[in-house]
Write a protein that holds these residues in place. Structure first.
Motif, PDB file in Angstrom:
ATOM      1  N   ARG A 216       1.358 -12.629  -2.245  1.00 44.75           N
ATOM      2  CA  ARG A 216       1.037 -11.967  -3.562  1.00 44.75           C
ATOM      3  C   ARG A 216       1.844 -12.395  -5.505  1.00 44.75           C
ATOM      4  O   ARG A 216       1.462 -12.866  -5.745  1.00 44.75           O
TER       5      ARG A 216
ATOM      6  N   SER B  76      -9.170 -14.459  -5.491  1.00 45.48           N
ATOM      7  CA  SER B  76      -9.525 -14.257  -4.305  1.00 45.48           C
ATOM      8  C   SER B  76      -9.001 -13.101  -3.287  1.00 45.48           C
ATOM      9  O   SER B  76      -9.399 -12.875  -2.632  1.00 45.48           O
ATOM     10  N   LEU B  77      -9.041 -11.981  -4.670  1.00 49.35           N
ATOM     11  CA  LEU B  77      -9.029  -9.762  -3.532  1.00 49.35           C
ATOM     12  C   LEU B  77     -10.354 -10.152  -3.285  1.00 49.35           C
ATOM     13  O   LEU B  77     -10.286  -9.441  -2.228  1.00 49.35           O
TER      14      LEU B  77
ATOM     15  N   GLN C 206     -10.684 -11.668  -0.106  1.00 47.93           N
ATOM     16  CA  GLN C 206     -10.124 -11.328   0.697  1.00 47.93           C
ATOM     17  C   GLN C 206      -9.925  -9.815   1.317  1.00 47.93           C
ATOM     18  O   GLN C 206     -10.310  -9.708   2.494  1.00 47.93           O
ATOM     19  N   TYR C 207     -10.134  -9.312   0.136  1.00 44.99           N
ATOM     20  CA  TYR C 207     -10.500  -7.427   0.560  1.00 44.99           C
ATOM     21  C   TYR C 207     -11.880  -7.356  -0.536  1.00 44.99           C
ATOM     22  O   TYR C 207     -11.328  -6.345  -1.555  1.00 44.99           O
TER      23      TYR C 207
ATOM     24  N   TYR D 170      -3.473  -3.601 -11.104  1.00 42.70           N
ATOM     25  CA  TYR D 170      -3.026  -4.429  -9.648  1.00 42.70           C
ATOM     26  C   TYR D 170      -2.643  -6.088  -9.844  1.00 42.70           C
ATOM     27  O   TYR D 170      -2.064  -6.681  -9.843  1.00 42.70           O
ATOM     28  N   LEU D 171      -3.851  -6.319 -10.533  1.00 41.88           N
ATOM     29  CA  LEU D 171      -4.566  -7.838 -10.935  1.00 41.88           C
ATOM     30  C   LEU D 171      -3.706  -8.188 -12.248  1.00 41.88           C
ATOM     31  O   LEU D 171      -2.872  -9.463 -11.977  1.00 41.88           O
TER      32      LEU D 171
ATOM     33  N   ASN E  83     -11.964  -4.072  -3.638  1.00 43.94           N
ATOM     34  CA  ASN E  83     -13.518  -4.154  -4.709  1.00 43.94           C
ATOM     35  C   ASN E  83     -14.313  -3.047  -4.473  1.00 43.94           C
ATOM     36  O   ASN E  83     -14.644  -2.702  -5.985  1.00 43.94           O
TER      37      ASN E  83
ATOM     38  N   LEU F 176      -7.118  -1.665 -10.158  1.00 46.97           N
ATOM     39  CA  LEU F 176      -7.964  -2.965  -9.653  1.00 46.97           C
ATOM     40  C   LEU F 176      -7.426  -4.211 -11.215  1.00 46.97           C
ATOM     41  O   LEU F 176      -5.801  -5.070 -10.758  1.00 46.97           O
TER      42      LEU F 176
ATOM     43  N   ARG G 289      -6.436 -15.163  -9.443  1.00 43.68           N
ATOM     44  CA  ARG G 289      -6.531 -13.967  -8.524  1.00 43.68           C
ATOM     45  C   ARG G 289      -7.261 -12.499  -8.233  1.00 43.68           C
ATOM     46  O   ARG G 289      -7.409 -12.411  -7.183  1.00 43.68           O
ATOM     47  N   TYR G 290      -7.881 -12.514  -9.178  1.00 40.73           N
ATOM     48  CA  TYR G 290      -9.302 -11.862  -9.426  1.00 40.73           C
ATOM     49  C   TYR G 290     -10.444 -12.350  -8.046  1.00 40.73           C
ATOM     50  O   TYR G 290     -10.755 -11.355  -6.789  1.00 40.73           O
TER      51      TYR G 290
ATOM     52  N   GLN H 298       0.229  -1.788  -4.362  1.00 38.71           N
ATOM     53  CA  GLN H 298      -0.049  -2.450  -2.749  1.00 38.71           C
ATOM     54  C   GLN H 298      -1.031  -1.299  -2.577  1.00 38.71           C
ATOM     55  O   GLN H 298      -0.978  -0.033  -3.614  1.00 38.71           O
TER      56      GLN H 298
END
Length: 188
Positions: free
Chosen positions: A139, A154-155, A158-159, A174-175, A163, A171, A151-152, A71
């Motif tokens: 997630r 979407s990240l 969404q956020y 996380y991915l 990035n 990152l 996944r990338y 997270q």
């Protein structure tokens, strides 16, 4: 710092200034430097953190030494080793600062007292946990079924702030991809 928490609570449940005056003593402000650990795996996890300013990450190191980032938490987000916090066991996660960070902390004991004293705050924390659990489930399902490209994207969608603020190596962790793969994904 407290005005950020008041506004955050009001997004879920309306509280008056008087009610917030009763709530605020349960929280303590803290400031941490970049790279500082707020919690390390193997330690007790008696505190939850509300991020007022800055950026944190929680991570897990597996038996082979590989770091997995579970997270990120930026302004307006909560972070802890929630399992260790709620069960009062030792942490399996570590939490550290990616940037200089200001937080409001609440101890397990204070949270229990606050929820007992305020039905509104019990409701607030229940709603925050429901939203957090839903995000964790999304997630996990993404890691199980979506491609690295999905996944990338979407990240980023969404956020977008993450990035821009999180180093690419983090990152990638996380991915669940390499730094090189992330570089290719970010160009696509």
């Amino acid at each position: 710092m407290e005005s950020a928490l008041h506004a955050h609570i009001n997004q879920v449940v309306a509280i008056t200034n008087e009610e917030f005056t009763e709530i605020s003593p349960y929280f303590a402000p803290r400031t941490f430097k970049k790279y500082h650990y707020l919690l390390q795996a193997g330690e007790p996890a008696p505190i939850e953190f509300f991020v007022v300013h800055g950026l944190l990450k929680s991570s897990y190191v597996d038996s082979s030494g590989k770091v997995h980032i579970l997270q990120f938490a930026m302004e307006g987000w909560w972070i802890s080793d929630f399992t260790a916090f709620n069960l009062q066991t030792l942490a399996t996660l570590s939490i550290d600062c990616i940037e200089k960070t200001e937080v409001l902390t609440i101890s397990f004991e204070n949270k229990e007292k606050l929820c007992e004293a305020s039905q509104k705050m019990a409701y607030f924390f229940r709603k925050k946990y429901a939203v957090g659990n839903a995000a964790l489930q999304r997630r996990l399902l993404s890691l199980l079924s979506a491609s690295a490209t999905e996944r990338y994207h979407s990240l980023v969608r969404q956020y977008p702030e993450l990035n821009r603020r999180v180093p690419k190596s983090l990152l990638a962790a996380y991915l669940g991809v390499t730094r090189e793969t992330l570089s290719r994904l970010s160009r696509s």
